[in-house]
Scaffold this motif. Structure first.
Motif, mmCIF file in Angstrom:
data_model
loop_
_atom_site.group_PDB
_atom_site.id
_atom_site.type_symbol
_atom_site.label_atom_id
_atom_site.label_comp_id
_atom_site.label_asym_id
_atom_site.label_seq_id
_atom_site.Cartn_x
_atom_site.Cartn_y
_atom_site.Cartn_z
ATOM 1 N N ARG A 51 10.125 1.333 -7.646
ATOM 2 C CA ARG A 51 10.456 0.568 -5.816
ATOM 3 C C ARG A 51 10.032 -0.902 -6.326
ATOM 4 N NH1 ARG A 51 7.558 3.984 -3.626
ATOM 5 N NH2 ARG A 51 5.351 3.364 -4.159
ATOM 6 N N HIS A 52 9.453 -1.165 -7.065
ATOM 7 C CA HIS A 52 9.245 -2.731 -7.554
ATOM 8 C C HIS A 52 10.851 -2.974 -8.816
ATOM 9 C CE1 HIS A 52 6.111 -1.798 -5.462
ATOM 10 N NE2 HIS A 52 5.998 -2.860 -4.463
ATOM 11 N N ASN A 89 6.086 4.499 -8.097
ATOM 12 C CA ASN A 89 5.923 2.227 -7.833
ATOM 13 C C ASN A 89 6.718 1.409 -8.793
ATOM 14 O OD1 ASN A 89 4.432 1.069 -5.595
ATOM 15 N ND2 ASN A 89 2.598 -0.155 -6.536
ATOM 16 N N GLY A 139 -16.661 0.958 1.573
ATOM 17 C CA GLY A 139 -15.433 2.401 2.095
ATOM 18 C C GLY A 139 -14.548 2.784 1.496
ATOM 19 N N LEU A 140 -14.308 1.926 0.447
ATOM 20 C CA LEU A 140 -12.931 1.658 -0.011
ATOM 21 C C LEU A 140 -13.407 1.930 -2.069
ATOM 22 C CD1 LEU A 140 -11.908 -1.163 0.592
ATOM 23 C CD2 LEU A 140 -10.704 0.238 0.606
ATOM 24 N N ILE A 160 -11.839 -0.037 -7.593
ATOM 25 C CA ILE A 160 -10.755 -0.083 -8.768
ATOM 26 C C ILE A 160 -10.741 -0.422 -10.352
ATOM 27 C CG2 ILE A 160 -7.849 -1.513 -9.281
ATOM 28 C CD1 ILE A 160 -8.265 -1.271 -5.897
ATOM 29 N N LEU A 175 -6.206 -6.805 -5.431
ATOM 30 C CA LEU A 175 -6.221 -4.569 -6.030
ATOM 31 C C LEU A 175 -5.799 -4.112 -4.594
ATOM 32 C CD1 LEU A 175 -7.996 -5.391 -9.273
ATOM 33 C CD2 LEU A 175 -4.915 -5.428 -8.899
ATOM 34 N N ARG A 176 -5.663 -4.487 -3.430
ATOM 35 C CA ARG A 176 -6.071 -3.604 -2.725
ATOM 36 C C ARG A 176 -4.898 -3.592 -0.805
ATOM 37 N NH1 ARG A 176 -10.404 -1.066 -3.398
ATOM 38 N NH2 ARG A 176 -12.548 -1.608 -4.414
ATOM 39 N N GLN A 213 -1.414 10.761 0.293
ATOM 40 C CA GLN A 213 -2.424 11.892 0.211
ATOM 41 C C GLN A 213 -2.941 11.904 2.131
ATOM 42 O OE1 GLN A 213 -4.963 12.901 -2.457
ATOM 43 N NE2 GLN A 213 -3.073 11.490 -4.232
ATOM 44 N N CYS A 268 4.938 8.920 -6.691
ATOM 45 C CA CYS A 268 4.296 7.885 -7.108
ATOM 46 C C CYS A 268 6.307 7.170 -6.930
ATOM 47 C CB CYS A 268 3.721 8.023 -8.438
ATOM 48 S SG CYS A 268 2.879 5.699 -8.856
ATOM 49 N N MET A 288 -9.526 6.980 4.346
ATOM 50 C CA MET A 288 -9.443 6.100 3.990
ATOM 51 C C MET A 288 -11.361 6.645 3.472
ATOM 52 S SD MET A 288 -8.680 2.848 3.077
ATOM 53 C CE MET A 288 -9.709 1.744 2.533
ATOM 54 N N PRO A 289 -11.409 7.057 1.664
ATOM 55 C CA PRO A 289 -10.856 5.575 0.903
ATOM 56 C C PRO A 289 -9.359 6.423 0.174
ATOM 57 C CG PRO A 289 -12.106 7.246 -0.194
ATOM 58 C CD PRO A 289 -12.129 7.971 1.364
ATOM 59 N N CYS A 290 -8.453 5.681 0.238
ATOM 60 C CA CYS A 290 -7.106 5.697 -0.763
ATOM 61 C C CYS A 290 -7.588 6.142 -2.232
ATOM 62 C CB CYS A 290 -6.661 4.468 -0.256
ATOM 63 S SG CYS A 290 -5.016 4.596 -1.573
ATOM 64 N N PRO A 291 -7.039 6.837 -3.310
ATOM 65 C CA PRO A 291 -7.127 7.245 -3.867
ATOM 66 C C PRO A 291 -7.300 6.175 -5.333
ATOM 67 C CG PRO A 291 -5.860 9.065 -3.280
ATOM 68 C CD PRO A 291 -6.529 8.525 -2.578
ATOM 69 N N TYR A 292 -6.653 5.422 -4.971
ATOM 70 C CA TYR A 292 -5.989 4.464 -5.302
ATOM 71 C C TYR A 292 -6.513 2.774 -5.008
ATOM 72 C CZ TYR A 292 -3.309 7.857 -7.393
ATOM 73 O OH TYR A 292 -2.433 9.478 -8.039
ATOM 74 N N GLY A 293 -7.056 3.198 -4.106
ATOM 75 C CA GLY A 293 -7.956 1.622 -3.634
ATOM 76 C C GLY A 293 -7.315 1.276 -2.932
ATOM 77 N N ILE A 294 -6.074 1.293 -2.037
ATOM 78 C CA ILE A 294 -5.454 0.724 -1.401
ATOM 79 C C ILE A 294 -6.142 0.363 0.312
ATOM 80 C CG2 ILE A 294 -3.184 0.233 0.170
ATOM 81 C CD1 ILE A 294 -2.609 0.885 -2.761
ATOM 82 N N ASP A 295 -6.402 -0.795 0.943
ATOM 83 C CA ASP A 295 -7.273 -1.019 1.992
ATOM 84 C C ASP A 295 -6.206 -0.363 3.380
ATOM 85 O OD1 ASP A 295 -9.186 -1.451 4.070
ATOM 86 O OD2 ASP A 295 -9.267 -2.757 3.436
ATOM 87 N N ASP A 343 0.950 -3.390 -1.974
ATOM 88 C CA ASP A 343 2.055 -3.357 -3.096
ATOM 89 C C ASP A 343 1.502 -1.799 -4.648
ATOM 90 O OD1 ASP A 343 0.577 -5.170 -4.301
ATOM 91 O OD2 ASP A 343 1.850 -6.568 -5.320
ATOM 92 N N HIS A 344 0.222 -1.992 -4.073
ATOM 93 C CA HIS A 344 -0.305 -0.786 -4.807
ATOM 94 C C HIS A 344 0.065 -0.088 -4.407
ATOM 95 C CE1 HIS A 344 -1.934 -4.617 -7.002
ATOM 96 N NE2 HIS A 344 -1.765 -3.812 -7.580
ATOM 97 N N CYS A 345 0.931 0.881 -3.412
ATOM 98 C CA CYS A 345 0.712 1.972 -2.062
ATOM 99 C C CYS A 345 1.796 3.115 -3.637
ATOM 100 C CB CYS A 345 1.350 1.434 -0.756
ATOM 101 S SG CYS A 345 1.722 3.622 -0.306
ATOM 102 N N THR A 346 1.205 4.083 -3.678
ATOM 103 C CA THR A 346 2.234 4.808 -4.287
ATOM 104 C C THR A 346 2.891 5.879 -4.129
ATOM 105 O OG1 THR A 346 0.536 7.184 -4.633
ATOM 106 C CG2 THR A 346 -0.571 4.765 -6.472
#
Lengths: 452, 509
Positions: free
Chosen positions: B446-447, B443, B326-327, B330, A411-412, A422, B441, A360-367, A415-418
């Motif tokens: 994929r969906h 995504n 820590g995120l 968005i 949003l985290r 990284q 990417c 973390m942090p994932c640049p695309y906001g995934i937790d 399904d938002h994982c690109t």
């Protein structure tokens, strides 16, 4: 009139009451008359001696990677310093004298917070360990800066233990680049001579090749200690490309290098076990916690200098202090029992995430850790169905979907994982994170569409 | 007796229709909105229209009293005012019909429908007006109440409730709902059924028919002492006690006057027979009038009160959850400027949809993916349209088509929906993180539920970065159905690198 002294009276009465209770607990208490289980004993901690310089190190070491968090006035996550002070005070009182941190822990806040808590105690009363965590930029200038900054952060003029942080991630080539090509290893050896570093070592995750290579440098560098991942699952069943702990430990033992143990509990995975595994462990020892098995395992080998635990909560600290005050080493039969337990746990398809948050942090906001831990929790609780025909499919489906939304904001979620990958470079457990996230996403998609 | 029956049926309709808007989206309640007059007309649902016409020709305007939710809503408001005292209860008096106004509004309504100005017609549809009030004003309170329960459920590890997002879907529609609510409530508070008998086009049409109704309340002049009690209690202001006559075009057959008359001079009977025919069965006195209504009123009030309390707690908690240090932050997605708007599968096309939609917001209320929201464009004001910044049109969901009463979205199955093309995806390469940030990417591909997106190699020097082959998405528009999964899940923010353009005419691929 009554009101004036009720409070005082109450305290007085309560005081006498607890004193009495204490007396009976100590004395010969009649059966069924004990009102509490006693606190962890002070002064009974097991210590190990560092063969190199005779340091008496407590078997329980404090990992400063998981300090409790709170919000500051502006709503940012900051370390809850007051609670940390309380934890450190308790640990010091109960003989814990090894504290392990890093410049990158807890979003970079760990060194300072740990130092604030520790500097309230005499510097000689504890051993301080930190690391050269030059992951993102390993130029000499940057590495130097990081080294000097640690002294500043921790307000000290020497480190008892200093580690090359997580070698093996990125293989031998990166190990060379991070510490040898830039001359940092030579520099740190000089610092050791100068006394600013009392013990120089490294922490290791990764492939056997890099480990062997690092140990082959022992004659040249002289590693005073090595930090390895050791627990009763990794002993013979290391996940991913990681090396079994029995190999790592035996290699160190051969050379007489003391081992510092990390991940004795796999980030809680060895305490949050499936119910019947917990039952099995508790049945065998009703007076010990599930976690105590893991700590006794890690502390049993005599070449272990200290076992690090990132204790966020006081109850974890108390429990671990109890386990090691003093350590009751495991006998062969108990070791076999844990090996069986490990095999039992291997049948659960959990993901070996220890919630270290290095990804973390994932640049695309995934937790990322939240998604993986939620998945593991559901696996352990039997809430992951195999197909629509499964007996508990309906219940499991709702439980998974509702608890997923609670555990991870929409949003985290996975399904938002690109799939950019990284994160993978940072994972010490060598989890293929996008692969796992996509797998979880497919599972959820099947649940949502009811096509499992 | 008749009044009690009326109140009971009205209560059932009102509660069920309101629940439909709140969240009980079971198909078996759907028929209650499908028999609403204007939706049935827009859906060209002849059976329902004939049924309603016959109902009115036989029993008078009972539709307005027990089926129309806006009518019942006005009755509740009027009844609450009447509860304050005798004076308020008997605040009405006979007034002649405002025929000129009524027919003008009816004419405007018909012209608006014919000219395809859907939103103007929608403004006058009583059912749609109620729908907007329910979905814009009542539903958020209901949802906040639900979120409070979900908050509790989470703490006791129960999965019985889960939290939903409460958000403002369209400011203009919200304002219209508020204004409608205020106008209707004020009119009902003061004059009972004023709206129904001067503005409502359905009231005018049914009023025209109900003049010829077979059964109606009739004043027996022989028993009448001209005490005026019936006129003063008539919320439709249609009883002319001096002449012993009732304006049947405005009477909604609420049966209040039958109980009100102390002399038993008013009875609900067959109007074409002999005058004395029904002397005996005049309704007995009903001492506890509207008891049922009172109860529902009270529980509604407590519900709203508790929901408001819950609301504050729920929002506080939601904020705490969102700020997660820590995120990475968005950014919110922004709505792309679509050349053609997107309407759901089953709508057949933009113009068919616009002609049939009465903007009742039922589909908006039931959409679980936060895709549907009222349009803010002037021509289609309040009529729903789709956008994908909060979610996408899920392949397993057909809720909007299940509930639409007006035939604007005709029913489709999950299988049919998977092959109905409502739009197609368009790639904006400058936004794509593969090109912009040089990361891999995919995504969107994929969906994609219809496999319409492929990832292809970048040409030239940019093909490789950090040893990884970079691929960008391309869309096979023939296979794309326009569901918006790609747009919603695209990591590019605030504008997605792939978005959906609507189609004028939907087609099956």
């Amino acid at each position: 009139m009554d009101k004036r002294y009720t409070r005082r009276d109450f305290l007085k009465i309560a005081g006498t009451g607890s004193a009495l209770a204490g007396a009976t607990a100590l004395g010969c208490s009649p059966a069924g008359n004990k009102n509490t289980v006693s606190d962890a004993p002070a002064g009974e901690m097991t210590y190990r001696t560092n063969p190199g310089n005779g340091d008496k190190v407590s078997l329980l070491g404090y990992g400063c990677m998981r300090w409790p968090m709170t919000k500051d006035e502006e709503g940012r996550d900051v370390i809850d310093q007051e609670t940390v002070n309380g934890l450190v005070d308790y640990a010091m009182e109960h003989g814990v004298n090894y504290y392990d941190t890093s410049p990158v822990y807890v979003q970079g806040q760990s060194e300072k917070a740990s130092a604030i808590a520790l500097n309230r105690h005499p510097r000689k009363s504890y051993y301080l360990a930190t690391k050269l965590s030059n992951f993102s930029n390993w130029s000499r200038e940057n590495s130097m800066l990081m080294y000097r900054k640690s002294f500043e952060n921790m307000e000290t003029d020497y480190f008892d233990y200093y580690l090359l942080h997580s070698i093996g991630n990125g293989g031998t080539k990166m190990f060379e680049e991070r510490y040898f090509d830039n001359g940092m290893a030579d520099f740190l050896m000089k610092e050791r001579e100068a006394g600013r570093i009392r013990n120089l070592g490294f922490s290791f995750h990764g492939t056997q090749e890099t480990f062997d290579y690092a140990l082959s440098l022992h004659d040249k560098v002289h590693w005073d200690f090595v930090q390895i991942q050791l627990n009763y699952v990794d002993w013979k069943h290391a996940s991913g490309r990681n090396v079994n702990a029995d190999y790592l430990y035996s290699e160190l033992e051969k050379r007489g290098i003391p081992a510092v143990i990390m991940e004795p509990l796999l980030g809680g995975r060895l305490s949050k076990v499936p119910q019947h595994v917990a039952d099995r462990l508790l049945e065998r020892n009703p007076d010990g916690s599930v976690a105590s098995w893991a700590f006794r395992f890690a502390g049993t080998p005599s070449g272990v200098l200290t076992v690090l635990s990132g204790m966020t909560y006081m109850e974890h600290l108390i429990d671990n202090v109890k386990t090691y005050s003093p350590l009751v080493p495991l006998n062969q039969e108990e070791l076999d029992f844990l090996e069986e337990t490990a095999q039992l746990m291997m049948t659960y398809p959990t993901i070996p995430c220890n919630d270290c948050k290095y990804c973390m942090p994932c640049p695309y906001g995934i937790d990322i850790p939240a998604i993986l831990l939620h998945y593991n929790k559901c696996v352990n609780e039997g809430k992951v169905a195999n197909s629509r025909e499964s007996e508990n499919y309906r219940k499991a489906r709702r439980a998974y979907l509702v608890s997923y939304d609670r555990a991870v904001p929409a949003l985290r979620q996975a399904d938002h994982c690109t799939g950019c990958g990284q994160c993978n470079d940072h994972c010490p457990q060598s989890i293929d994170i996008p692969h796992e996230l996509h797998k979880i996403d497919r599972y959820i998609e099947n649940l949502r569409q009811d096509t499992l | 007796m008749l009044k009690k029956l009326r109140v009971a049926i009205a209560a059932i309709f009102f509660i069920c229709i309101t629940l439909l808007f709140l969240d009980f989206t079971h198909a078996w309640l759907g028929w209650m909105v499908k028999i609403q007059f204007i939706p049935a007309v827009l859906a060209l649902n002849l059976a329902v229209i004939v049924l309603l016409v016959l109902l009115t020709l036989v029993f008078g305007r009972v539709y307005c009293s027990v089926i129309c939710p806006l009518g019942i809503f006005q009755d509740i408001v009027s009844w609450v005012n009447g509860k304050r005292g005798k004076k308020q209860k008997n605040r009405f008096s006979y007034s002649p019909a405002e025929s000129w106004l009524r027919y003008t509004f009816l004419a405007i309504f018909i012209v608006a429908l014919a000219a395809g100005i859907g939103s103007l017609a929608a403004l006058l549809d009583p059912y749609a007006s109620y729908g907007r009030i329910a979905s814009n004003l009542f539903a958020p309170l209901w949802q906040l109440g639900n979120n409070f329960l979900a908050w509790i459920a989470e703490r006791v590890d129960s999965y019985a409730f889960y939290s939903t997002d409460v958000w403002l879907k369209s400011l203009p529609t919200f304002i219209i709902a508020v204004v409608t609510f205020i106008i209707i409530a004020v009119l009902a508070w003061r004059g009972g059924r004023t709206y129904c008998n001067t503005v409502c086009p359905v009231g005018t049409v049914l009023g025209f028919l109900s003049r010829f109704a077979m059964f109606r309340p009739v004043i027996n002049a022989d028993n009448c002492r001209s005490c005026s009690l019936c006129s003063r209690g008539c919320k439709a202001s249609c009883i002319d006690y001096k002449n012993h006559s009732i304006d049947y075009s405005r009477c909604v057959d609420c049966m209040d006057c039958i109980d009100t008359c102390k002399d038993g001079a008013i009875s609900y009977r067959f109007a074409y027979g002999k005058k004395k025919a029904a002397a005996g069965p005049s309704a007995p006195k009903a001492p506890e009038t509207g008891a049922g209504e009172k109860e529902t009123g009270a529980s509604r009030r407590t519900f709203i009160a508790s929901a408001v309390m819950a609301a504050s707690a729920a929002t506080l908690k939601a904020q705490e959850m969102k700020l997660d240090g820590g995120l990475a932050e968005i950014q919110d997605k922004k709505i792309p400027d679509r050349q053609t708007r997107i309407v759901p599968a089953g709508a057949l096309g933009i113009s068919h949809f616009a002609q049939h939609c009465t903007a009742c917001q039922l589909c908006v209320s039931v959409c679980p993916s936060q895709v549907l929201r009222p349009s803010t464009s002037l021509l289609n004001l309040m009529q729903p349209e789709m956008s994908y910044e909060r979610g996408y049109c899920r392949p397993e969901c057909t809720k909007c088509s299940d509930v639409c009463p007006a035939g604007a979205i005709s029913p489709v199955t999950v299988e049919e929906k998977s092959s109905i093309q409502i739009g197609h995806a368009v790639v904006i390469r400058e936004n794509c993180i593969v090109e912009r940030d040089g990361v891999s990417c995919g995504n969107c591909a994929r969906h994609c539920p219809s496999g319409a997106i492929s990832m292809v190699s970048l040409e030239g020097e940019r093909k490789f970065k950090h040893g990884r082959e970079l691929r960008i998405p391309v869309v096979n528009v023939e296979r794309c159905i326009g569901c918006g999964a790609c747009e919603n899940l695209c990591p590019a923010r605030p504008f997605s690198a792939i978005y959906v353009e609507g189609h004028q005419l939907h087609k099956t691929i």
